[in-house]
Write a protein that holds these residues in place. Sequence first.
Motif, PDB file in Angstrom:
ATOM      1  N   ASN A 192      -2.607 -10.124 -14.502  1.00 27.14           N
ATOM      2  CA  ASN A 192      -2.442  -8.732 -14.084  1.00 27.14           C
ATOM      3  C   ASN A 192      -3.280  -8.518 -12.825  1.00 27.14           C
ATOM      4  N   LYS A 207      -3.474  -6.639  -9.860  1.00 28.19           N
ATOM      5  CA  LYS A 207      -3.975  -5.349  -9.377  1.00 28.19           C
ATOM      6  C   LYS A 207      -4.929  -5.533  -8.191  1.00 28.19           C
ATOM      7  N   ASP A 228      -4.818  -4.346  -5.178  1.00 28.32           N
ATOM      8  CA  ASP A 228      -5.145  -3.108  -4.473  1.00 28.32           C
ATOM      9  C   ASP A 228      -6.287  -2.364  -5.156  1.00 28.32           C
ATOM     10  N   LYS A 229      -6.277  -2.360  -6.465  1.00 30.21           N
ATOM     11  CA  LYS A 229      -7.338  -1.683  -7.218  1.00 30.21           C
ATOM     12  C   LYS A 229      -8.674  -2.402  -7.024  1.00 30.21           C
TER      13      LYS A 229
END
Length: 168
Positions: free
Chosen positions: A41, A43, A45-46
């Motif tokens: 997972n 993510k 950008d986060k």
Amino acid sequence: MSKRALKAYTEQLDPSALREQIHDLYERFPEVKTYYDFIFNPKEDKLVADAMARISEEYFPKRRRRARARRSVAHKFLKHFKTLGVDPSLQADLMAFNLEIGLRFEKVRNCPDAFYKSMYRSYREWGAHLIHSGIYREYQEKYAHIASEVARANWPNKDSFQDFLEQL
């Protein structure tokens, strides 16, 4: 244990034993958990947004009075991102953000010589990353803009920034 010995060991294990070892590693070592969490997972950008928030907090704190302004915080995130395999353009964005924050910080604070040397080191590392990743053309304008902002701010090592820009 060498890589060769590890390969020989894992090849002799049956699949269920290998799965058990991976589960055990996942539970015991936070680095393994972080790696697998990222793989399944991403993510990205986060992760980058969180890193930018932490770097910003380093220079412009909300909870404490004095800024620490440590380059090592950004460097730690970048090293972690390289280990995880985060997209090179996101890493480049984080490197640019670190320099932009440094420019903003220098406008409101008197900085020691070590700060300027550190920012120059970050600038060189950013340039090397852009060249190595093959994305320099995409960031060329932004890269030159940072050098011109340093010259406009009249940093003591502004000539070094310009010289390095011309070398690329």
